[in-house]
Motif scaffolding. Sequence first.
Motif, PDB file in Angstrom:
ATOM      1  N   ASN A   1       0.791  -1.230   0.000  1.00  0.00           N
ATOM      2  CA  ASN A   1       0.000   0.000   0.000  1.00  0.00           C
ATOM      3  C   ASN A   1       0.823   1.281   0.000  1.00  0.00           C
ATOM      4  OD1 ASN A   1      -2.436  -1.442   0.041  1.00  0.00           O
ATOM      5  ND2 ASN A   1      -2.449  -1.558   2.278  1.00  0.00           N
ATOM      6  N   ASP A   2       2.006   1.249   0.587  1.00  0.00           N
ATOM      7  CA  ASP A   2       2.782   2.484   0.749  1.00  0.00           C
ATOM      8  C   ASP A   2       4.226   2.233   0.327  1.00  0.00           C
ATOM      9  OD1 ASP A   2       3.778   4.939   1.446  1.00  0.00           O
ATOM     10  OD2 ASP A   2       3.279   4.813   3.578  1.00  0.00           O
ATOM     11  N   VAL A   3       4.541   2.611  -0.895  1.00  0.00           N
ATOM     12  CA  VAL A   3       5.897   2.414  -1.429  1.00  0.00           C
ATOM     13  C   VAL A   3       6.449   3.765  -1.849  1.00  0.00           C
ATOM     14  CG1 VAL A   3       7.323   1.257  -3.141  1.00  0.00           C
ATOM     15  CG2 VAL A   3       5.257   0.128  -2.278  1.00  0.00           C
ATOM     16  N   ARG A   4       7.654   4.065  -1.415  1.00  0.00           N
ATOM     17  CA  ARG A   4       8.267   5.362  -1.694  1.00  0.00           C
ATOM     18  C   ARG A   4       9.704   5.167  -2.176  1.00  0.00           C
ATOM     19  NH1 ARG A   4       5.831   9.151   3.165  1.00  0.00           N
ATOM     20  NH2 ARG A   4       4.220   7.715   3.904  1.00  0.00           N
ATOM     21  N   VAL A   5      10.292   6.239  -2.693  1.00  0.00           N
ATOM     22  CA  VAL A   5      11.658   6.184  -3.211  1.00  0.00           C
ATOM     23  C   VAL A   5      12.462   7.325  -2.606  1.00  0.00           C
ATOM     24  CG1 VAL A   5      13.103   6.346  -5.280  1.00  0.00           C
ATOM     25  CG2 VAL A   5      10.936   5.097  -5.381  1.00  0.00           C
ATOM     26  N   LEU A   6      13.706   7.047  -2.253  1.00  0.00           N
ATOM     27  CA  LEU A   6      14.613   8.090  -1.784  1.00  0.00           C
ATOM     28  C   LEU A   6      14.947   8.988  -2.973  1.00  0.00           C
ATOM     29  CD1 LEU A   6      16.543   9.416   0.248  1.00  0.00           C
ATOM     30  CD2 LEU A   6      18.250   7.681  -0.351  1.00  0.00           C
ATOM     31  N   ASN A   7      14.498  10.229  -2.934  1.00  0.00           N
ATOM     32  CA  ASN A   7      14.687  11.158  -4.048  1.00  0.00           C
ATOM     33  C   ASN A   7      16.163  11.473  -4.236  1.00  0.00           C
ATOM     34  OD1 ASN A   7      13.925  12.874  -6.124  1.00  0.00           O
ATOM     35  ND2 ASN A   7      13.498  14.612  -4.771  1.00  0.00           N
ATOM     36  N   GLY A   8      16.709  11.061  -5.381  1.00  0.00           N
ATOM     37  CA  GLY A   8      18.130  11.276  -5.638  1.00  0.00           C
ATOM     38  C   GLY A   8      19.005  10.106  -5.262  1.00  0.00           C
ATOM     39  N   GLY A   9      18.413   9.079  -4.637  1.00  0.00           N
ATOM     40  CA  GLY A   9      19.156   7.857  -4.330  1.00  0.00           C
ATOM     41  C   GLY A   9      20.262   8.046  -3.311  1.00  0.00           C
ATOM     42  N   ASN A  10      21.232   7.137  -3.351  1.00  0.00           N
ATOM     43  CA  ASN A  10      22.324   7.157  -2.372  1.00  0.00           C
ATOM     44  C   ASN A  10      23.135   8.440  -2.407  1.00  0.00           C
ATOM     45  OD1 ASN A  10      21.480   4.591  -1.807  1.00  0.00           O
ATOM     46  ND2 ASN A  10      23.391   3.568  -2.367  1.00  0.00           N
TER      47      ASN A  10
END
Length: 443
Positions: A262-271
């Motif tokens: 239900n809740d999937v997000r991404v680290l903006n800009g990655g590592n």
Amino acid sequence: MLILGMVGLVACSNEKTKNQVSKEVTTKEISTEDLKSKLDDNSWIIVDTRINDSYNGWILNDEKRGGHISKAVDFSANWLDVDSEKKEETLDNALKNKKIDKDKNIVLYDANKKDAKKVASYLDEKGYKNLYIYDIKDWAKDKSLPMEKYKNHEMLVPAKVVKNILDGSKPSTFENSKNIKIVEASWGEESEAYSKGHVPTSVHINTDTIEPPPAWMLDSDENLSKFALNYGFTKDDTIVVTGLDTMASYRVATVLRYIGINDVRVLNGGNNAWVAAGYELETKSNKKTPGTEFKGAIPGNADLIDTIPELKEQLKDKDKFVLVDNRTWDEYIGKVSGYSYHNKKGRIPGAVYGYAGTSATTLEDYRNIDNTMRNADEIKALWKKAGIDTNKHLTFMCGSGWRAAEVLTYANVMGLKNTSLYSDGWIGWSNDASNPTETGEPK
């Protein structure tokens, strides 16, 4: 009224800024009332110099409201620290695209009393003169003043928020999250990228797990169910996907959404965003913890990904559907295949060129120089130029789903709901000789 002031530039000890020379940059401060009166004046331009996550909608420096001043463009001070061979060319293009021109009055605002000064110094060195400084906190505390944020900005998470989670807190938009898990997406088993460094506690996901070789097409729902249990995922989890290659993060995140989390997000800009924020990567391997129940049907969000039969039905109705091809122009017109393991060239008849980058592994048209999401207004301008009607259902595709998964996520961040991913892309389509194809520039 306008108040004259001086901004002192202190040469930074950081290696990335070692060529800066200490100097005084003349700027002016501008009051909230004066700034308000300039919103519709074309001789003025308002520039948000904060980290892009703040522009998108996150509150990271105790602002009373999240987002950016309406009609403001973004030019983050963070971009000035990026190490890139084409750095100056990229930044010059950004200034041009955002119409940050030397003959305009330029208001630079921040919330930490640092970012605006940094950008002011950069612009001063390039010959800009009419520079003004403003504190966004003054604007944000007055609810009558217009601010904008992306409807689903929380889908892209700032490094600072991830760090707060690791430190034991539940930041804004995470208050109701029961199980927050961080995963790292990259190609290869215990990949070299993961071994060299990853966000602390993150568990590695080999992209081959969801799209096995040699075809590298999305795996069956049955195998994706096994994948979910093998990692102990449930539909109620909150998952933040990270990685050095942000494209891999968006690919895995889209698949996790498809299976029903239900809740999937991404680290903006990655590592790189994590390191730029001043945090350290870890190198120890974090093992996955298998589970016994997903607590829902898989796929739980089947409409997010389209099959070839579904795509063929969509292509029959151009009044309701647009197939957006997020490959390079040379791939789109059939000059190159774009892939070393696939030699068929061309495009799907009816697909509209939707911009991408210079190769199958880049996405410059949709990213800032630090690999964060590009300004939504600029993305919409690309689509308008291509004749893409955002009122229709947008189905995004590329060669095999990676680039398109990232663009799909950006569309969702912007608030577009009527969207999907044709995951198998050009490779899946052209592998079947019975499917029609075309080459050359479209009529």
